[in-house]
Design a protein around this motif. Structure first.
Motif, PDB file in Angstrom:
ATOM      1  N   GLU A  87     -71.508  13.972  17.403  1.00  0.00           N
ATOM      2  CA  GLU A  87     -72.529  13.600  18.377  1.00  0.00           C
ATOM      3  C   GLU A  87     -72.332  14.267  19.722  1.00  0.00           C
ATOM      4  O   GLU A  87     -71.237  14.710  20.073  1.00  0.00           O
ATOM      5  CB  GLU A  87     -72.554  12.079  18.579  1.00  0.00           C
ATOM      6  N   VAL A  88     -73.432  14.321  20.479  1.00  0.00           N
ATOM      7  CA  VAL A  88     -73.380  14.769  21.864  1.00  0.00           C
ATOM      8  C   VAL A  88     -72.887  13.624  22.738  1.00  0.00           C
ATOM      9  O   VAL A  88     -72.970  12.449  22.362  1.00  0.00           O
ATOM     10  CB  VAL A  88     -74.765  15.233  22.357  1.00  0.00           C
ATOM     11  N   VAL A  89     -72.359  13.973  23.900  1.00  0.00           N
ATOM     12  CA  VAL A  89     -71.955  12.988  24.901  1.00  0.00           C
ATOM     13  C   VAL A  89     -72.580  13.421  26.223  1.00  0.00           C
ATOM     14  O   VAL A  89     -72.390  14.550  26.667  1.00  0.00           O
ATOM     15  CB  VAL A  89     -70.425  12.894  25.038  1.00  0.00           C
TER      16      VAL A  89
ATOM     17  N   MET B 166     -72.744   8.654  27.979  1.00  0.00           N
ATOM     18  CA  MET B 166     -73.532   7.997  26.950  1.00  0.00           C
ATOM     19  C   MET B 166     -73.409   8.798  25.659  1.00  0.00           C
ATOM     20  O   MET B 166     -73.604  10.013  25.650  1.00  0.00           O
ATOM     21  CB  MET B 166     -74.994   7.907  27.371  1.00  0.00           C
ATOM     22  N   MET B 167     -73.065   8.106  24.581  1.00  0.00           N
ATOM     23  CA  MET B 167     -72.938   8.749  23.287  1.00  0.00           C
ATOM     24  C   MET B 167     -73.846   8.037  22.283  1.00  0.00           C
ATOM     25  O   MET B 167     -73.588   6.902  21.904  1.00  0.00           O
ATOM     26  CB  MET B 167     -71.492   8.705  22.788  1.00  0.00           C
ATOM     27  N   PRO B 168     -74.934   8.675  21.865  1.00  0.00           N
ATOM     28  CA  PRO B 168     -75.818   8.046  20.885  1.00  0.00           C
ATOM     29  C   PRO B 168     -75.172   8.032  19.499  1.00  0.00           C
ATOM     30  O   PRO B 168     -74.025   8.458  19.326  1.00  0.00           O
ATOM     31  CB  PRO B 168     -77.064   8.935  20.920  1.00  0.00           C
ATOM     32  N   GLY B 169     -75.914   7.570  18.505  1.00  0.00           N
ATOM     33  CA  GLY B 169     -75.429   7.619  17.129  1.00  0.00           C
ATOM     34  C   GLY B 169     -74.155   6.839  16.926  1.00  0.00           C
ATOM     35  O   GLY B 169     -74.070   5.641  17.223  1.00  0.00           O
TER      36      GLY B 169
ATOM     37  N   THR C 291     -76.314  18.768  27.439  1.00  0.00           N
ATOM     38  CA  THR C 291     -74.918  18.457  27.725  1.00  0.00           C
ATOM     39  C   THR C 291     -73.978  19.499  27.137  1.00  0.00           C
ATOM     40  O   THR C 291     -74.234  20.065  26.070  1.00  0.00           O
ATOM     41  CB  THR C 291     -74.547  17.063  27.193  1.00  0.00           C
ATOM     42  N   GLN C 292     -72.881  19.742  27.842  1.00  0.00           N
ATOM     43  CA  GLN C 292     -71.853  20.645  27.330  1.00  0.00           C
ATOM     44  C   GLN C 292     -70.817  19.891  26.509  1.00  0.00           C
ATOM     45  O   GLN C 292     -69.922  20.501  25.915  1.00  0.00           O
ATOM     46  CB  GLN C 292     -71.164  21.364  28.492  1.00  0.00           C
ATOM     47  N   TYR C 293     -70.932  18.560  26.480  1.00  0.00           N
ATOM     48  CA  TYR C 293     -69.986  17.759  25.712  1.00  0.00           C
ATOM     49  C   TYR C 293     -70.618  17.360  24.380  1.00  0.00           C
ATOM     50  O   TYR C 293     -71.616  16.643  24.345  1.00  0.00           O
ATOM     51  CB  TYR C 293     -69.594  16.495  26.484  1.00  0.00           C
ATOM     52  N   HIS C 294     -70.053  17.830  23.309  1.00  0.00           N
ATOM     53  CA  HIS C 294     -70.558  17.456  21.998  1.00  0.00           C
ATOM     54  C   HIS C 294     -69.456  17.649  20.971  1.00  0.00           C
ATOM     55  O   HIS C 294     -68.354  18.086  21.284  1.00  0.00           O
ATOM     56  CB  HIS C 294     -71.797  18.274  21.614  1.00  0.00           C
ATOM     57  N   ASN C 295     -69.737  17.272  19.757  1.00  0.00           N
ATOM     58  CA  ASN C 295     -68.815  17.381  18.625  1.00  0.00           C
ATOM     59  C   ASN C 295     -67.892  16.166  18.511  1.00  0.00           C
ATOM     60  O   ASN C 295     -66.883  16.219  17.803  1.00  0.00           O
ATOM     61  CB  ASN C 295     -67.972  18.666  18.691  1.00  0.00           C
ATOM     62  N   MET C 296     -68.202  15.056  19.184  1.00  0.00           N
ATOM     63  CA  MET C 296     -67.412  13.841  18.993  1.00  0.00           C
ATOM     64  C   MET C 296     -67.597  13.349  17.563  1.00  0.00           C
ATOM     65  O   MET C 296     -68.721  13.241  17.071  1.00  0.00           O
ATOM     66  CB  MET C 296     -67.842  12.755  19.978  1.00  0.00           C
ATOM     67  N   THR C 297     -66.508  13.055  16.890  1.00  0.00           N
ATOM     68  CA  THR C 297     -66.584  12.633  15.496  1.00  0.00           C
ATOM     69  C   THR C 297     -65.963  11.261  15.290  1.00  0.00           C
ATOM     70  O   THR C 297     -65.145  10.800  16.082  1.00  0.00           O
ATOM     71  CB  THR C 297     -65.882  13.641  14.566  1.00  0.00           C
ATOM     72  N   LEU C 298     -66.390  10.628  14.208  1.00  0.00           N
ATOM     73  CA  LEU C 298     -65.876   9.330  13.785  1.00  0.00           C
ATOM     74  C   LEU C 298     -65.303   9.509  12.390  1.00  0.00           C
ATOM     75  O   LEU C 298     -65.969  10.069  11.513  1.00  0.00           O
ATOM     76  CB  LEU C 298     -66.999   8.291  13.785  1.00  0.00           C
ATOM     77  N   GLU C 299     -64.071   9.045  12.169  1.00  0.00           N
ATOM     78  CA  GLU C 299     -63.411   9.259  10.890  1.00  0.00           C
ATOM     79  C   GLU C 299     -62.928   7.944  10.296  1.00  0.00           C
ATOM     80  O   GLU C 299     -62.501   7.037  11.017  1.00  0.00           O
ATOM     81  CB  GLU C 299     -62.226  10.224  11.059  1.00  0.00           C
ATOM     82  N   SER C 300     -62.966   7.864   8.969  1.00  0.00           N
ATOM     83  CA  SER C 300     -62.522   6.650   8.274  1.00  0.00           C
ATOM     84  C   SER C 300     -61.005   6.562   8.281  1.00  0.00           C
ATOM     85  O   SER C 300     -60.310   7.555   8.093  1.00  0.00           O
ATOM     86  CB  SER C 300     -63.048   6.645   6.839  1.00  0.00           C
ATOM     87  N   LEU C 301     -60.500   5.356   8.503  1.00  0.00           N
ATOM     88  CA  LEU C 301     -59.061   5.117   8.500  1.00  0.00           C
ATOM     89  C   LEU C 301     -58.558   4.689   7.130  1.00  0.00           C
ATOM     90  O   LEU C 301     -57.376   4.819   6.822  1.00  0.00           O
ATOM     91  CB  LEU C 301     -58.703   4.024   9.516  1.00  0.00           C
ATOM     92  N   LYS C 302     -59.452   4.143   6.343  1.00  0.00           N
ATOM     93  CA  LYS C 302     -59.089   3.622   5.028  1.00  0.00           C
ATOM     94  C   LYS C 302     -60.294   3.738   4.116  1.00  0.00           C
ATOM     95  O   LYS C 302     -61.373   4.167   4.552  1.00  0.00           O
ATOM     96  CB  LYS C 302     -58.651   2.162   5.151  1.00  0.00           C
ATOM     97  N   PHE C 303     -60.122   3.361   2.874  1.00  0.00           N
ATOM     98  CA  PHE C 303     -61.249   3.360   1.953  1.00  0.00           C
ATOM     99  C   PHE C 303     -62.283   2.334   2.423  1.00  0.00           C
ATOM    100  O   PHE C 303     -61.950   1.192   2.726  1.00  0.00           O
ATOM    101  CB  PHE C 303     -60.775   3.013   0.539  1.00  0.00           C
TER     102      PHE C 303
ATOM    103  N   TYR D  44     -80.912   5.874  21.158  1.00  0.00           N
ATOM    104  CA  TYR D  44     -79.528   6.110  20.740  1.00  0.00           C
ATOM    105  C   TYR D  44     -79.374   6.235  19.225  1.00  0.00           C
ATOM    106  O   TYR D  44     -78.333   5.907  18.654  1.00  0.00           O
ATOM    107  CB  TYR D  44     -78.593   5.031  21.298  1.00  0.00           C
ATOM    108  N   GLY D  45     -80.425   6.749  18.562  1.00  0.00           N
ATOM    109  CA  GLY D  45     -80.313   7.039  17.145  1.00  0.00           C
ATOM    110  C   GLY D  45     -79.433   8.251  16.888  1.00  0.00           C
ATOM    111  O   GLY D  45     -79.139   9.041  17.787  1.00  0.00           O
ATOM    112  N   MET D  46     -79.011   8.425  15.647  1.00  0.00           N
ATOM    113  CA  MET D  46     -78.063   9.480  15.310  1.00  0.00           C
ATOM    114  C   MET D  46     -78.725  10.856  15.259  1.00  0.00           C
ATOM    115  O   MET D  46     -79.711  11.058  14.557  1.00  0.00           O
ATOM    116  CB  MET D  46     -77.407   9.166  13.959  1.00  0.00           C
ATOM    117  N   THR D  47     -78.202  11.801  16.025  1.00  0.00           N
ATOM    118  CA  THR D  47     -78.562  13.214  16.014  1.00  0.00           C
ATOM    119  C   THR D  47     -80.012  13.493  16.425  1.00  0.00           C
ATOM    120  O   THR D  47     -80.409  14.642  16.541  1.00  0.00           O
ATOM    121  CB  THR D  47     -78.307  13.850  14.619  1.00  0.00           C
TER     122      THR D  47
END
Length: 670
Positions: free
Chosen positions: A74-76, A134-137, A185-197, A421-424
């Motif tokens: 996502e963008v920030v 502000m970070m949508p998605g 914005t020049q801030y982007h590529n924030m990611t969310l990753e799973s910690l477990k199944f 604030y929907g995704m992408t």
């Protein structure tokens, strides 16, 4: 042109990330929704969260393996010195405090030096609170559970791999800067990753939203420990009890009950229970344990005791289809027009079909995003201050607006703003209707949307409605759209006219300063970092400093010890200043470890790999860090950063205008 190629490659990686998510479960049908937006299971819980009309969350539509990227990068969007510019208490309370659960700090997005942070207790601390983002998605829809149970975490280090803002058209003169430069914005590529199944149907839960509850007896660690205890008990029952044919069911129940009772005495061998557990905690753990040993396998296979205790965090596919909206209808890619990025259809979308949901935050007045002339004060620590402000807080006219306004919806005859604030969906570019637009905005029919608010007048929304409002729109197709086709939305004739006026007055030959993100991208080709003495020698020969004056060096360094509240101790001194050795165990690429520094000396390692260079660096003092030298500093923990208020985010010449909601659907009373 090189930067454009780098950008293409980075965006291709984003598309590959999305493809990986689609294929993370065996034989996933591409037509199947992988991620839903729906009312959160955390709504109404006593977790210190927002008391809002609606709390939306994300639920996975497929099984997600550990270490998988969830959703899309996502963008920030930075908000600069908001307390300084919107220095009206009502403005702060109505939006900038009301939407606090949707905003992020400068450290989170590695924007530590984008502004001058005001030291605690200084005059500047009372004049400007600094940078919010502000970070949508994923940044707005991932929620924190009352127990702080977590199945995903944000990877803020991914922001370090973001691409530079494109300055010129890939097909045009590379020296000609496009008029949309600085408008995203020049801030982007924030990611969310799973910690477990994460099983299909479970809500995505994070644990870094700063909420705590003193009323909750069991937290996330307790549930993990209880699962481990249950696993040990089950192992004992299977190997030591069930293997004996003569043991009756009644005797098995008796043995199981005894094992549960030992939790109050010494815990289960191998489990994580320790002296920190209170009697009330142990009582609570005992209560969530299954009463019958025959239920253990079912509970463990279904996801553990958390799922058994909080079934609302898990939804069926039928429930998600009925109550949710699909979030994965678009993915990012290199736009086919003169824009840096664009949004593309994941799958075929029929006419009137949903492209992307757009839940809204209310900004009660466009003026909230006005920005005024500033000056800088301070001696030891600089901070920003409003210029020519009188006793009543009045100042001269605004000179620009916050970048956030470019990501908002509005209407030319209304002062209301709505931040989606929907995704992408913020990557959807503009084309006029009849000239390429294949999407439009409509009011959503989703369950969270309160249609009655469309009948209220603007004064009611301004005075009675909070920032987190039960309103939403959808981006829908105006014709059949094929998979991988770019999505275009008509931003409105007012937006089009404003941009044409802006472009007409744009200086295409202006030389813009190099940005730190550009220098970081080329650093691999430049080789090792130059030391301060080497740069001074270059300048003394009449040559230009390779590092522009608007860029400085940043170093990731933790001064924390291995134990809590312990500080790293110096190993010696250099010129009367403490000398430390690089803190390899505690240092990460997190924003909280980023400090202003200078490369003092360089030592070469055995091989020729630039990433293996080590340095002696000087760390500048700030209100959190004492000055000193650090030796054995790795190449990969040094970066270039823009000096405060010099990045393109602070340009007062870049385009600013909201996206227009069509008049035929915008309430007249607004």
């Amino acid at each position: 042109r090189l930067l454009q190629m780098i950008g293409d490659a980075a965006l291709s990686l984003s598309a590959l990330t999305f493809t990986h998510l689609l294929s993370s479960a065996a034989a996933v049908d591409k037509s199947q929704c992988t991620l839903y937006m729906a009312p959160s299971s955390t709504a109404g819980s006593d977790d210190g969260g927002p008391e809002a009309a609606v709390v939306l969350g994300m639920y996975t539509g497929i099984d997600i393996e550990p270490g998988t990227t969830i959703g899309l990068p996502e963008v920030v969007i930075p908000i600069i010195d908001i307390d300084l510019h919107a220095n009206d208490e009502q403005r702060k309370e109505r939006f900038f405090e009301g939407q606090s659960d949707f905003s992020w700090t400068s450290i989170t997005i590695h924007a530590n030096f984008d502004i001058f942070p005001a030291p605690p207790g200084s005059p500047g601390a009372n004049e400007g609170m600094g940078l919010l983002a502000m970070m949508p998605g994923i940044g707005s829809l991932a929620n924190q559970h009352v127990t702080s149970h977590t199945n995903a975490e944000f990877n803020s280090e991914s922001l370090l791999n973001r691409i530079p803002s494109a300055k010129s058209s890939a097909s045009g003169d590379s020296a000609s800067v496009l008029p949309n430069y600085g408008s995203s914005t020049q801030y982007h590529n924030m990611t969310l990753e799973s910690l477990k199944f994460i099983p299909a149907g479970m809500e995505i839960l994070v644990n870094n939203l700063g909420r705590e509850s003193e009323d909750v007896v069991l937290d996330a660690k307790d549930y993990d420990d209880a699962d481990e205890a249950l696993r040990k008990i089950n192992e004992f029952m299977q190997t030591k009890v069930n293997s004996i044919p003569s043991v009756s069911g009644e005797k098995k129940q008796e043995i199981y009950s005894y094992l549960l009772s030992t939790l109050h005495i010494a815990g289960t061998p191998g489990a994580n229970f320790d002296a920190e557990y209170t009697e009330s905690t142990m009582d609570a753990i005992a209560k969530i344990m299954p009463k019958n040993p025959s239920d253990i396998e079912r509970i463990m296979n279904a996801g553990g005791l958390f799922r058994e205790d909080y079934p609302d965090s898990f939804k069926s596919n039928e429930w998600l289809e009925e109550n949710g909206q699909c979030l994965d209808g678009i993915y990012p890619g290199t736009s086919t027009i003169d824009a840096e990025k664009g949004a593309f259809a994941t799958r075929d979308i029929p006419k009137k079909g949903l492209i992307s949901p757009a839940p809204l935050l209310l900004i009660h007045d466009k003026e909230y995003l006005d920005m005024f002339p500033t000056t800088f004060k301070g001696e030891r620590h600089m901070f920003a201050s409003r210029l020519n402000q009188d006793r009543d807080g009045n100042t001269e006219s605004p000179i620009t607006q916050q970048l956030l306004i470019n990501y908002c919806f509005s209407h030319p005859q209304s002062s209301l703003l709505f931040y989606p604030y929907g995704m992408t969906m913020n990557l959807i570019n503009h084309k006029p209707t009849g000239q390429g637009a294949n999407a439009k905005l409509v009011w959503t029919k989703a369950s969270y949307h309160d249609n009655d608010l469309l009948e209220d007048d603007a004064s009611y929304l301004k005075e009675e409605v909070d920032a987190v409002v039960a309103l939403g729109m959808d981006v829908v197709a105006t014709r059949d759209i094929g998979a991988d086709e770019e999505i275009f939305l008509d931003y409105g004739p007012e937006w089009q006219q404003a941009f044409e006026v802006h472009a007409k007055g744009w200086d295409y030959d202006r030389v813009w300063a190099t940005q730190a993100v550009e220098l970081n991208r080329s650093q691999k080709e430049l080789g090792p970092f130059l030391t301060a003495p080497e740069r001074k020698e270059i300048v003394s020969r009449g040559e230009e400093d390779p590092v522009p004056e608007n860029i400085m060096t940043g170093c990731f360094m933790s001064f924390e010890g291995e134990k809590d509240n312990e500080q790293l101790q110096p190993t010696g001194d250099v010129d009367g200043l403490p000398l430390f050795r690089f803190n390899e165990k505690e240092t990460t690429h997190a924003g909280r470890h980023l400090r202003k520094c200078e490369v003092h000396d360089r030592e070469k390692t055995e091989d020729d790999d630039d990433s293996r260079h080590h340095y002696m660096v000087y760390i500048y003092e700030d209100y959190l860090t004492r000055e000193g030298f650090v030796e054995n500093f790795p190449h990969d923990f040094i970066t270039f950063v823009d000096r405060p208020y010099t990045s393109v985010s602070h340009s007062t010449d870049s385009f600013r205008h909201p996206i227009m909601i069509p008049s035929d659907i915008f309430p007249e009373s607004w």
